[in-house]
Design a protein around this motif. Structure first.
Motif, PDB file in Angstrom:
ATOM      1  N   LEU A 243     -18.220  45.955 -44.475  1.00 28.82           N
ATOM      2  CA  LEU A 243     -17.140  45.467 -43.612  1.00 28.82           C
ATOM      3  C   LEU A 243     -16.485  44.230 -44.212  1.00 28.82           C
ATOM      4  O   LEU A 243     -17.153  43.273 -44.602  1.00 28.82           O
ATOM      5  CB  LEU A 243     -17.688  45.144 -42.226  1.00 28.82           C
ATOM      6  CG  LEU A 243     -16.679  44.673 -41.166  1.00 28.82           C
ATOM      7  CD1 LEU A 243     -15.646  45.763 -40.896  1.00 28.82           C
ATOM      8  CD2 LEU A 243     -17.398  44.293 -39.873  1.00 28.82           C
ATOM      9  N   SER A 244     -15.154  44.269 -44.294  1.00 32.90           N
ATOM     10  CA  SER A 244     -14.357  43.110 -44.708  1.00 32.90           C
ATOM     11  C   SER A 244     -13.160  43.036 -43.774  1.00 32.90           C
ATOM     12  O   SER A 244     -12.306  43.923 -43.797  1.00 32.90           O
ATOM     13  CB  SER A 244     -13.911  43.266 -46.169  1.00 32.90           C
ATOM     14  OG  SER A 244     -13.142  42.163 -46.576  1.00 32.90           O
ATOM     15  N   TRP A 245     -13.082  41.988 -42.981  1.00 33.69           N
ATOM     16  CA  TRP A 245     -12.151  41.957 -41.868  1.00 33.69           C
ATOM     17  C   TRP A 245     -11.043  40.917 -42.003  1.00 33.69           C
ATOM     18  O   TRP A 245     -10.169  40.828 -41.147  1.00 33.69           O
ATOM     19  CB  TRP A 245     -12.919  41.694 -40.574  1.00 33.69           C
ATOM     20  CG  TRP A 245     -13.655  40.385 -40.589  1.00 33.69           C
ATOM     21  CD1 TRP A 245     -13.190  39.181 -40.145  1.00 33.69           C
ATOM     22  CD2 TRP A 245     -14.963  40.144 -41.103  1.00 33.69           C
ATOM     23  NE1 TRP A 245     -14.135  38.204 -40.352  1.00 33.69           N
ATOM     24  CE2 TRP A 245     -15.246  38.773 -40.941  1.00 33.69           C
ATOM     25  CE3 TRP A 245     -15.939  40.953 -41.686  1.00 33.69           C
ATOM     26  CZ2 TRP A 245     -16.445  38.197 -41.343  1.00 33.69           C
ATOM     27  CZ3 TRP A 245     -17.132  40.384 -42.090  1.00 33.69           C
ATOM     28  CH2 TRP A 245     -17.396  39.025 -41.911  1.00 33.69           C
ATOM     29  N   SER A 246     -11.060  40.105 -43.048  1.00 33.12           N
ATOM     30  CA  SER A 246     -10.023  39.090 -43.142  1.00 33.12           C
ATOM     31  C   SER A 246      -9.565  38.905 -44.574  1.00 33.12           C
ATOM     32  O   SER A 246     -10.243  39.290 -45.529  1.00 33.12           O
ATOM     33  CB  SER A 246     -10.515  37.749 -42.576  1.00 33.12           C
ATOM     34  OG  SER A 246     -11.491  37.174 -43.423  1.00 33.12           O
ATOM     35  N   SER A 247      -8.380  38.314 -44.703  1.00 30.50           N
ATOM     36  CA  SER A 247      -7.782  38.014 -46.007  1.00 30.50           C
ATOM     37  C   SER A 247      -7.444  36.535 -46.054  1.00 30.50           C
ATOM     38  O   SER A 247      -6.986  35.964 -45.061  1.00 30.50           O
ATOM     39  CB  SER A 247      -6.525  38.852 -46.221  1.00 30.50           C
ATOM     40  OG  SER A 247      -5.779  38.372 -47.326  1.00 30.50           O
TER      41      SER A 247
END
Length: 612
Positions: A243-247
């Motif tokens: 899971l990767s939810w932000s930039s």
């Protein structure tokens, strides 16, 4: 000399720009409409209004504003570059590439340009030694890296500058290309090109992308993947989601990011394990989320997700699926060929190029879920993704079966390793006799008494006697897998998928092989004799194998039990069953044809190709 009206319009424009910066895009459009209609300071008002329409995904309205502003200020490179990106966003590559080099004169483009006196590379100019130099961030370098193999065919030697963190990933997957860190001095080249300009020479329309962009053009360290799976104690029953939810991208990062609470339902999936793939430091976010919900996002302390991209790639390879917003993690997962579900904020042009199923043309393993506009909630897209993950989690493991007898298991070992690399959760079954060694990473073994002198009959018997009552792919042991396969999905409502010959169809069949006489086929082509190959077959259950084994044993000449028997039986069976076909070029591609078919899922190293 100014006038009160001009001063007023300038002030109105400034106020409108403030409204744009506050992201009140629809309010800004109303204010800018007044300015545009007066005909004063129109070009900048058009740019701002076009930007508002772009953010709200009204591309049909944004484009005319940008185009008109560009004509009014032909020497404004900020506008020229914006227009190029707008064309690329909408798939008009021919016009998109025309002014793509305006980025180097744009004040908004902050990537350093290489200082060099060497000429810019162009096709068919006779250049031999090419330097490809890096620009922009890690994600951009990975995207442009998909075209390196295509460019490599155009020159004798090619050196590519990349972020040092990407070096091992590119080097493993591209042995005929030289790579170096992006900050070194280079000599001995006769041409150069920034990697962001490669596409203008090869991609004229969206349909060109799959032929130009390679699949799985980065490769993780298989030993690190193996060690991570062991250290994380990942079992066959675990459903591992990265899971990767932000930039953290400047200015647009917030628009691409998703609140972690949107993913609460992810943790209800049975046996799910959620792994942190955040490219940036998100430990406090994770801590606060875990305190608030009791859900656990696993952090792997041995890997710095930002500085150790080789480790991050290995961690991605451990996942059954990756969920990510548009960031470096998404590019990395796509380039590795890992199943990825992307939350697309419509901020970057390349994610808009998809097929009818929303699969990225640049990264076929990535499915995009575009947001409606910059202010729209992410909830519909996240809900769809969570529903999809629930389906993925309940699917059967892909089953791959092979038959091999003999003391040398080097080829089967290569095949098994390639399957495991592409599909870590695959169920790999070996059919063999009592004395053949067993390769590593095979899940289960079916042992029988098989006559090695009648190898064709033994192979059909082994698959029949395995009595497998579920969809599976049955392959020769001299294959190498390059991409995941899903036997159940491939079959659909069919009982069997047979491999249709793609290569050498018109070549004459050799009637004298292995001391056997096949003179009844003299003068016939390979396609006439054996249109279907037995090197890769997908069946619903074991019954087709039982029928073909009976055919070979009871009705077909005994010599075929030694050679060609599986193809002979398959030829007859094709007239009986509920069958369909897959192509040799995709599922058993000969290595000499890879240059023309980089999308082949399996390579077949048969005959004299094995030692070579």
């Amino acid at each position: 000399m100014t006038t009160p009206l001009f001063d007023k319009m300038i002030q109105s424009l400034r106020e409108s720009v403030v409204i744009v910066e506050e992201e009140r895009f629809d309010d800004a459009v109303k204010s800018l409409d007044v300015i545009v209609q007066t005909g004063v300071v129109v070009s900048q008002a058009l740019v701002q209004r076009g930007r508002c329409h772009w953010e709200m995904k009204r591309w049909d309205k944004a484009m005319p504003d940008f185009e008109l502003a560009s004509k009014m200020e032909p020497n404004n490179y900020d506008i020229q570059w914006t227009v190029s990106l707008m064309y690329l966003q909408t798939g008009d590559f021919q016009r998109g590439w025309e002014n793509i080099d305006a980025r180097w004169k744009s004040q908004k483009f902050d990537s350093a340009r290489l200082k060099t006196s060497k000429p810019s590379w162009e096709p068919n100019k006779g250049y031999k030694d090419l330097l490809v130099w890096s620009e922009q961030g890690v994600g951009d370098q990975i995207l442009y890296g998909s075209m390196f193999r295509t460019l490599r065919k155009e020159v004798n030697d090619m050196l590519v500058m990349v972020d040092v963190r990407l070096l091992p990933l590119f080097e493993r997957a591209n042995p005929d290309i030289n790579f170096c860190p992006q900050n070194v001095k280079v000599k001995g080249i006769d041409s150069q090109i920034p990697m962001g300009s490669i596409g203008k020479y090869f991609i004229r329309e969206a349909a060109d992308i799959p032929n130009v962009a390679s699949e799985r053009f980065l490769k993780a360290d298989p030993e690190r993947v193996k060690d991570l799976r062991k250290n994380l104690n990942i079992s066959d029953d675990d459903f591992v989601v990265g899971l990767s939810w932000s930039s953290a991208a400047p200015k647009i990062g917030d628009h691409k990011s998703v609140d972690l609470r949107e993913f609460d339902r992810l943790f209800d999936i049975p046996n799910v394990r959620v792994i942190n793939l955040q490219y940036t430091n998100s430990f406090k976010q994770i801590y606060d989320y875990e305190v608030a919900t009791g859900n656990r996002i696993e952090i792997v302390p041995s890997i710095d997700n930002r500085d150790d991209l080789d480790g991050l790639a290995a961690l991605i390879e451990c996942c059954d699926a990756v969920v990510s917003v548009s960031n470096a993690t998404a590019h990395l997962a796509g380039a590795l060929g890992v199943r990825t579900l992307l939350l697309d904020g419509n901020k970057l042009w390349f994610w808009s190029q998809t097929d009818k199923n929303q699969k990225s043309l640049w990264y076929p393993s990535v499915t995009t879920y575009p947001r409606d506009n910059v202010h729209a909630p992410w909830t519909p897209q996240v809900t769809t993704i969570l529903n999809q993950l629930e389906l993925i989690a309940t699917k059967e493991r892909p089953t791959i079966v092979f038959f091999h007898v003999g003391d040398d298991v080097s080829l089967p070992q290569q095949m098994v390793s390639s399957i495991r690399e592409c599909m870590p959760n695959a169920d790999i079954i070996m059919c063999t006799d009592e004395t053949t060694p067993i390769p590593d990473e095979v899940d289960s073994v079916h042992v029988g008494k098989y006559d090695r002198s009648k190898i064709m009959l033994s192979r059909l018997r082994a698959f029949a006697e395995l009595c497998l009552n579920k969809p599976a792919m049955y392959v020769d042991s001299d294959m190498v897998f390059r991409a995941p396969v899903d036997p159940k999905a491939m079959l659909g409502d069919k009982d069997i998928l047979m491999c249709r010959r793609s290569f050498n169809r018109d070549a004459l069949f050799n009637p004298n092989q292995r001391g056997l006489d096949f003179s009844e086929y003299t003068g016939k082509t390979l396609d006439e004799v054996y249109p279907y190959l037995a090197c890769v077959t997908v069946t619903k259950n074991f019954e087709p194998w039982a029928k073909m084994a009976d055919m070979l044993r009871l009705f077909i000449a005994e010599k075929f039990q030694i050679w060609y028997g599986d193809q002979e039986a398959m030829k007859y069976f094709s007239t009986l069953g509920n069958s369909a076909f897959i192509d040799e070029w995709e599922y058993a591609c000969l290595p000499e044809h890879l240059d023309y078919n980089m999308t082949a899922k399996i390579i077949h190293f048969k005959g004299d190709r094995k030692p070579k």
